[in-house]
Structures are given as structure tokens and as C-alpha cells.
Design an enzyme around this catalytic site. Structure first.
Site, PDB file in Angstrom:
ATOM      1  N   ASN A 240       3.412  -6.801  13.393  1.00 49.39           N
ATOM      2  CA  ASN A 240       3.010  -5.332  13.541  1.00 49.39           C
ATOM      3  C   ASN A 240       3.213  -5.250  15.282  1.00 49.39           C
ATOM      4  OD1 ASN A 240       1.576  -3.043  14.288  1.00 49.39           O
ATOM      5  ND2 ASN A 240       0.414  -3.489  12.402  1.00 49.39           N
TER       6      ASN A 240
ATOM      7  N   HIS B 181      -1.678   1.363  -4.090  1.00 47.10           N
ATOM      8  CA  HIS B 181      -1.970   3.061  -4.045  1.00 47.10           C
ATOM      9  C   HIS B 181      -1.285   3.869  -4.805  1.00 47.10           C
ATOM     10  CE1 HIS B 181      -3.985   1.664   0.070  1.00 47.10           C
ATOM     11  NE2 HIS B 181      -4.752   1.418  -0.997  1.00 47.10           N
TER      12      HIS B 181
ATOM     13  N   CYS C  84      -1.985  14.487 -14.220  1.00 42.76           N
ATOM     14  CA  CYS C  84      -2.901  15.855 -13.879  1.00 42.76           C
ATOM     15  C   CYS C  84      -4.364  15.600 -13.344  1.00 42.76           C
ATOM     16  CB  CYS C  84      -3.068  16.689 -15.364  1.00 42.76           C
ATOM     17  SG  CYS C  84      -4.223  15.957 -16.476  1.00 42.76           S
TER      18      CYS C  84
ATOM     19  N   GLN D 276       0.881  -1.282  -0.113  1.00 37.16           N
ATOM     20  CA  GLN D 276       0.113   0.042   0.034  1.00 37.16           C
ATOM     21  C   GLN D 276       0.815   1.259  -0.048  1.00 37.16           C
ATOM     22  OE1 GLN D 276      -3.415  -0.582   2.998  1.00 37.16           O
ATOM     23  NE2 GLN D 276      -1.990  -2.057   3.488  1.00 37.16           N
ATOM     24  N   ASN D 277       2.350   1.032   0.288  1.00 33.13           N
ATOM     25  CA  ASN D 277       3.190   2.170   0.193  1.00 33.13           C
ATOM     26  C   ASN D 277       3.181   2.781  -1.103  1.00 33.13           C
ATOM     27  OD1 ASN D 277       3.175   1.510   2.863  1.00 33.13           O
ATOM     28  ND2 ASN D 277       5.201   0.656   2.885  1.00 33.13           N
ATOM     29  N   VAL D 278       3.454   3.964  -0.959  1.00 34.88           N
ATOM     30  CA  VAL D 278       3.860   4.911  -2.111  1.00 34.88           C
ATOM     31  C   VAL D 278       5.117   5.420  -2.395  1.00 34.88           C
ATOM     32  CG1 VAL D 278       1.418   5.695  -2.256  1.00 34.88           C
ATOM     33  CG2 VAL D 278       2.810   7.026  -1.284  1.00 34.88           C
ATOM     34  N   ASP D 279       6.305   4.880  -1.352  1.00 35.92           N
ATOM     35  CA  ASP D 279       7.510   5.485  -1.176  1.00 35.92           C
ATOM     36  C   ASP D 279       8.484   4.927  -2.046  1.00 35.92           C
ATOM     37  OD1 ASP D 279       7.791   3.121   0.146  1.00 35.92           O
ATOM     38  OD2 ASP D 279       7.670   4.116   2.099  1.00 35.92           O
TER      39      ASP D 279
HETATM   40  C1  BJW Z   1       4.714  -1.107  12.261  1.00 35.30           C
HETATM   41  C2  BJW Z   1       5.837  -0.439  12.718  1.00 35.30           C
HETATM   42  C3  BJW Z   1       7.031  -1.420  12.524  1.00 35.30           C
HETATM   43  C4  BJW Z   1       4.355   1.015  13.344  1.00 35.30           C
HETATM   44  N1  BJW Z   1       6.962  -2.530  12.212  1.00 35.30           N
HETATM   45  N2  BJW Z   1       4.681  -2.400  11.822  1.00 35.30           N
HETATM   46  C5  BJW Z   1     -16.487   2.705   5.203  1.00 35.30           C
HETATM   47  C6  BJW Z   1     -16.524   1.439   5.131  1.00 35.30           C
HETATM   48  C7  BJW Z   1     -15.620   0.414   4.422  1.00 35.30           C
HETATM   49  C8  BJW Z   1     -15.003   1.265   3.512  1.00 35.30           C
HETATM   50  C9  BJW Z   1     -15.147   2.747   3.253  1.00 35.30           C
HETATM   51  C10 BJW Z   1     -15.883   3.436   4.300  1.00 35.30           C
HETATM   52  N3  BJW Z   1     -15.784   4.757   3.925  1.00 35.30           N
HETATM   53  C11 BJW Z   1     -15.110   4.914   3.064  1.00 35.30           C
HETATM   54  C12 BJW Z   1     -14.427   3.512   2.494  1.00 35.30           C
HETATM   55  C13 BJW Z   1     -13.503   3.221   1.425  1.00 35.30           C
HETATM   56  C14 BJW Z   1     -12.148   3.713   1.678  1.00 35.30           C
HETATM   57  C15 BJW Z   1     -11.734   3.338   3.214  1.00 35.30           C
HETATM   58  O1  BJW Z   1     -11.334   2.088   3.348  1.00 35.30           O
HETATM   59  N4  BJW Z   1     -11.932   4.096   4.169  1.00 35.30           N
HETATM   60  C16 BJW Z   1     -11.476   3.405   5.659  1.00 35.30           C
HETATM   61  C17 BJW Z   1     -10.643   4.536   6.485  1.00 35.30           C
HETATM   62  C18 BJW Z   1     -12.732   2.974   6.200  1.00 35.30           C
HETATM   63  N5  BJW Z   1     -11.509   3.413   0.605  1.00 35.30           N
HETATM   64  C19 BJW Z   1     -11.211   3.794  -0.290  1.00 35.30           C
HETATM   65  O2  BJW Z   1     -11.763   5.024  -0.449  1.00 35.30           O
HETATM   66  C20 BJW Z   1     -10.314   3.251  -1.527  1.00 35.30           C
HETATM   67  N6  BJW Z   1     -10.954   3.139  -2.652  1.00 35.30           N
HETATM   68  C21 BJW Z   1     -12.263   2.427  -2.800  1.00 35.30           C
HETATM   69  O3  BJW Z   1     -12.816   1.885  -2.022  1.00 35.30           O
HETATM   70  O4  BJW Z   1     -12.823   2.538  -3.875  1.00 35.30           O
HETATM   71  C22 BJW Z   1     -14.318   2.131  -3.928  1.00 35.30           C
HETATM   72  C23 BJW Z   1     -15.192   3.132  -3.309  1.00 35.30           C
HETATM   73  C24 BJW Z   1     -15.094   4.455  -3.926  1.00 35.30           C
HETATM   74  C25 BJW Z   1     -15.955   5.471  -3.371  1.00 35.30           C
HETATM   75  C26 BJW Z   1     -16.532   5.039  -2.093  1.00 35.30           C
HETATM   76  C27 BJW Z   1     -16.462   3.822  -1.569  1.00 35.30           C
HETATM   77  C28 BJW Z   1     -15.766   2.865  -2.123  1.00 35.30           C
HETATM   78  C29 BJW Z   1      -9.221   3.950  -1.776  1.00 35.30           C
HETATM   79  C30 BJW Z   1      -7.964   3.909  -0.520  1.00 35.30           C
HETATM   80  C31 BJW Z   1      -6.847   4.640  -0.885  1.00 35.30           C
HETATM   81  C32 BJW Z   1      -5.886   4.930   0.263  1.00 35.30           C
HETATM   82  N7  BJW Z   1      -5.191   6.095   0.303  1.00 35.30           N
HETATM   83  C33 BJW Z   1      -4.171   6.205   1.204  1.00 35.30           C
HETATM   84  C34 BJW Z   1      -3.248   7.344   0.598  1.00 35.30           C
HETATM   85  C35 BJW Z   1      -2.067   7.275  -0.377  1.00 35.30           C
HETATM   86  C36 BJW Z   1      -1.606   8.203  -0.620  1.00 35.30           C
HETATM   87  C37 BJW Z   1      -0.798   8.861   0.350  1.00 35.30           C
HETATM   88  O5  BJW Z   1       0.237   8.104   0.845  1.00 35.30           O
HETATM   89  O6  BJW Z   1      -0.887   9.973   0.457  1.00 35.30           O
HETATM   90  O7  BJW Z   1      -3.326   5.070   1.236  1.00 35.30           O
HETATM   91  S1  BJW Z   1      -4.845   6.605   2.789  1.00 35.30           S
HETATM   92  C38 BJW Z   1      -3.436   5.456   3.588  1.00 35.30           C
HETATM   93  O8  BJW Z   1      -3.887   4.466   4.315  1.00 35.30           O
HETATM   94  C39 BJW Z   1      -2.360   5.180   2.652  1.00 35.30           C
HETATM   95  C40 BJW Z   1      -2.135   3.728   3.245  1.00 35.30           C
HETATM   96  O9  BJW Z   1      -1.594   3.095   2.186  1.00 35.30           O
HETATM   97  C41 BJW Z   1      -3.453   3.263   3.604  1.00 35.30           C
HETATM   98  C42 BJW Z   1      -3.168   2.324   4.721  1.00 35.30           C
HETATM   99  O10 BJW Z   1      -2.809   2.671   5.778  1.00 35.30           O
HETATM  100  P1  BJW Z   1      -1.376   1.789   6.381  1.00 35.30           P
HETATM  101  O11 BJW Z   1      -0.413   1.354   5.279  1.00 35.30           O
HETATM  102  O12 BJW Z   1      -2.227   0.597   7.072  1.00 35.30           O
HETATM  103  O13 BJW Z   1      -0.699   2.810   7.503  1.00 35.30           O
HETATM  104  P2  BJW Z   1      -1.281   3.063   9.040  1.00 35.30           P
HETATM  105  O14 BJW Z   1      -0.684   4.236   9.264  1.00 35.30           O
HETATM  106  O15 BJW Z   1      -2.654   2.929   9.045  1.00 35.30           O
HETATM  107  O16 BJW Z   1      -0.731   1.880   9.792  1.00 35.30           O
HETATM  108  C43 BJW Z   1       0.699   1.701  10.074  1.00 35.30           C
HETATM  109  C44 BJW Z   1       0.761   0.265  10.811  1.00 35.30           C
HETATM  110  O17 BJW Z   1       2.197   0.161  10.956  1.00 35.30           O
HETATM  111  C45 BJW Z   1       0.159   0.566  12.459  1.00 35.30           C
HETATM  112  O18 BJW Z   1      -0.656  -0.582  12.573  1.00 35.30           O
HETATM  113  C46 BJW Z   1       1.242   0.430  13.248  1.00 35.30           C
HETATM  114  O19 BJW Z   1       1.002  -0.377  14.376  1.00 35.30           O
HETATM  115  C47 BJW Z   1       2.272  -0.371  12.392  1.00 35.30           C
HETATM  116  N8  BJW Z   1       3.666  -0.312  12.577  1.00 35.30           N
HETATM  117  N9  BJW Z   1       5.531   0.718  13.195  1.00 35.30           N
HETATM  118  C48 BJW Z   1       5.758  -3.116  11.630  1.00 35.30           C
HETATM  119  N10 BJW Z   1       8.071  -0.899  12.833  1.00 35.30           N
END
Ligand code: BJW
Length: 259
Positions: free
Chosen positions: A220, A122, A130, A104-107
Site C-alpha cells: 500500500n 462484500h 430486492c 472486499q472489492n465488488v467490481d
Molecule cells: C493503493 C493504491 C495502489 C491506493 N496500490 N494500494 C465501530 C467500530 C468497529 C466496527 C464498526 C464500528 N461502527 C460500525 C462498525 C461496523 C462497520 C465498520 O467496520 N465500520 C468502520 C468504518 C468503522 N462494518 C460493517 O458494518 C460490516 N458489517 C458488520 O460488521 O456486520 C456486523 C455488524 C452489524 C451492525 C453493527 C455492527 C456490526 C459491513 C461492512 C460493509 C462494507 N461495505 C463497503 C461497501 C461495499 C459496496 C460498495 O462498494 O459500494 O465495502 S464500504 C467500503 O469499505 C467497501 C470496501 O470494500 C470497504 C473497504 O474499503 P477499502 O477497500 O479498504 O478501500 P479504501 O478506499 O478505504 O482504501 C483504499 C486503500 O488503497 C488506501 O489505503 C490507499 O492508500 C490504497 N491504495 N492506491 C495499492 N495503486
């Protein structure tokens, strides 16, 4: 679990699995100094919620704010390097017969560490497109340059540029998502590393793997909604545990790290 007591069955599965799939999130890059998505932002950004900046609505409302946030993150990641967890995953790819890394990382740090078969769900922070028409625009050398006026414009249609990442409410690249589900359906071992497992549809992929009979392993330091469904949950930082897993499963393997 102590450092030396990795579950025997897990080590065995690593050694014998024909296909291993890994899903990573921001936690994998945390030990490289890249802030995770849901931890507090620092400095200038402390007052903003990242979830509210990563949306098309936020960009429409205030493109300069969102662009500046991404430029700040680009600067942070530019000076970051892959950590031991990234390198161990790149090594794992070389050691097992079939391997897919879904991130999921963009880095881009997995690729920098040497991972080859990387499925980016992602997008990637180092590309732009654009906002109006999705024209890909080569960022060139100026990607890190400060933009006092906000985002630059598309040379083809003059609409504002944005990073080529997936924001909330946007669909994921179809080919990446299809490849991720296909990998999940055919693997024997599925590692979920450094993700809070709350963002859809990425968070659904481990369940697809479980339904197809794969062993699910979460790495995690914190519990997540996936933890109760995992066969093994190793509550340690990825940079500590992944290299140990690889070293236990392949004690004679040489590290592929070159730096
Ligand atoms: C360690 C550690 C170490 C620390 N070792 N571990 C309601 C219900 C269900 C779904 C939805 C809803 N409302 C909206 C939605 C859909 C929405 C969604 O899921 N929202 C949720 C918040 C509920 N999803 C979307 O919109 C997606 N599209 C989609 O579903 O399309 C269909 C649709 C369209 C319209 C409406 C509904 C559906 C798109 C999702 C895009 C996510 N984009 C981002 C930004 C990317 C660009 C950027 O980086 O700026 O992606 S958001 C952000 O979250 C980023 C990440 O990839 C993603 C996941 O986060 P991640 O990687 O899990 O990071 P963290 O910070 O959350 O967690 C880090 C973890 O690491 C922690 O657990 C720590 O403990 C751990 N950790 N140190 C190992 N050393």
C-alpha cells in the site's frame, strides 16, 4: 526499498509457501481508474460521502440517489480493465500449490484478470437483489441503462431493487466469511493489498492469519492501522510491486496474460 531490493526472505517465502492468501481492497483497482472508496468522489458525487451512501438507511431515505450512485460506478467499472496487479495475482494463483484470494472489492476485476478462487466478502456490483426480501434478480442487459425514476422493481414482490453488495450495518455472507477465516488460519503467507484496513470484519482477517503463524505483508503506498503489525510493508502501488514479486520468485514463469 528500491525497485530491485525486494526483501530476500519475502521472495523465499513466496517460493516455498504451501498456501498463500491475499486480501485485497479498492487500491488494487485504483490503477484501473476505479476510484477507491475513501478518496474524494468526482464530479456530481463530490459533495457526497461514500460511507453515507453505502447504508440501508440511505437507501430507505433516498433510493434514487443511492441507485444513481451505483449506476454511475457501474458505468465507470464497465469501461475499466484489470491492471498489472490483478494479472500478477491471477498468475500467482497458478504458480503456488494452494492459493486463496479474499476481496472486499465488488467490481469483478480479479475474475476478469483470470483469478479463479475468489472469495467476495462484500458482494458483487454486477448482481441485483430486492431490498425487501433479497430475491436475486438477473440484471440482464439493462444494468447500465439510466433509470430516470430510480431503482427498478422486483418482478416477484415489487419491492425496489438494490445492488447485491454489503452495506454498513449489514452482515457479510456467512459462507464467504467462514471461507476467509479458514484460509487465514491455514496459510503461511498473507498479503494485504490496497486496503485502508479499517472496515470490520475484513480488517480482522490479517490478525487471524498472524495469530496462526503466517507472515504478514502489506502492499500500500500509504500507512494503515495494520502497518505496525506487518512483517513487511511495501509502500508502493500494487500494479508495480506485485508483478515484480512474482517475477522475482518465479523468474522462469511465463505471463498468463492474454490481452
Ligand atoms: C493503493 C493504491 C495502489 C491506493 N496500490 N494500494 C465501530 C467500530 C468497529 C466496527 C464498526 C464500528 N461502527 C460500525 C462498525 C461496523 C462497520 C465498520 O467496520 N465500520 C468502520 C468504518 C468503522 N462494518 C460493517 O458494518 C460490516 N458489517 C458488520 O460488521 O456486520 C456486523 C455488524 C452489524 C451492525 C453493527 C455492527 C456490526 C459491513 C461492512 C460493509 C462494507 N461495505 C463497503 C461497501 C461495499 C459496496 C460498495 O462498494 O459500494 O465495502 S464500504 C467500503 O469499505 C467497501 C470496501 O470494500 C470497504 C473497504 O474499503 P477499502 O477497500 O479498504 O478501500 P479504501 O478506499 O478505504 O482504501 C483504499 C486503500 O488503497 C488506501 O489505503 C490507499 O492508500 C490504497 N491504495 N492506491 C495499492 N495503486
Amino acid at each position: 526499498m528500491t525497485e530491485d531490493s525486494l526483501p530476500h526472505r519475502l521472495v523465499e517465502e513466496l517460493q516455498t509457501a504451501e498456501h498463500i492468501v491475499v486480501l485485497t481492497g479498492a487500491g488494487v483497482s485504483a490503477e484501473s481508474g476505479v476510484p477507491t472508496f475513501r478518496e474524494a468522489q468526482t464530479g456530481l458525487w463530490a459533495k457526497y460521502d461514500a460511507q453515507e451512501l453505502a447504508t440501508p438507511a440511505a437507501f430507505r431515505r433516498n433510493p434514487k440517489l443511492v441507485w444513481d450512485w451505483y449506476q454511475w460506478r457501474r458505468g465507470l467499472i464497465w469501461s475499466a480493465s484489470p491492471n498489472e496487479g490483478h494479472y500478477a495475482l491471477a498468475q500467482l494463483e497458478q504458480l503456488c500449490p494452494r492459493f486463496s484470494l479474499i476481496t472486499q472489492n465488488v467490481d469483478g476485476l480479479h475474475q476478469e484478470a483470470g483469478s479463479v478462487n475468489v472469495i467476495e466478502l462484500h458482494g458483487n456490483l454486477w448482481r441485483n437483489r430486492c431490498f425487501a426480501n433479497g430475491h436475486p434478480v438477473d440484471p440482464g442487459g439493462e444494468i447500465l441503462a439510466p433509470d430516470t425514476d430510480g431503482p427498478p422493481r422486483c418482478p416477484r414482490c415489487q419491492s425496489l431493487l438494490r445492488p447485491d453488495v454489503v452495506w454498513f450495518g449489514e452482515t457479510l455472507p456467512r459462507s464467504s466469511l467462514d471461507a476467509a477465516y479458514a484460509a487465514a488460519q491455514t496459510c503461511q503467507l498473507f498479503l494485504v493489498i490496497g486496503t485502508s484496513a479499517v472496515v470490520h470484519p475484513a480488517s480482522s482477517i490479517p490478525y487471524v492469519a498472524a495469530e496462526s503463524g503466517a507472515l504478514i505483508v502489506e502492499i500500500n503506498p500509504e500507512r494503515t492501522p495494520l502497518t505496525p503489525h506487518a512483517d513487511f510493508a511495501l509502500h508502493r502501488p500494487a500494479g508495480q510491486i506485485v508483478p515484480r514479486l512474482v517475477a522475482h520468485a518465479w523468474p522462469n514463469a511465463h505471463t498468463t496474460r492474454t490481452n
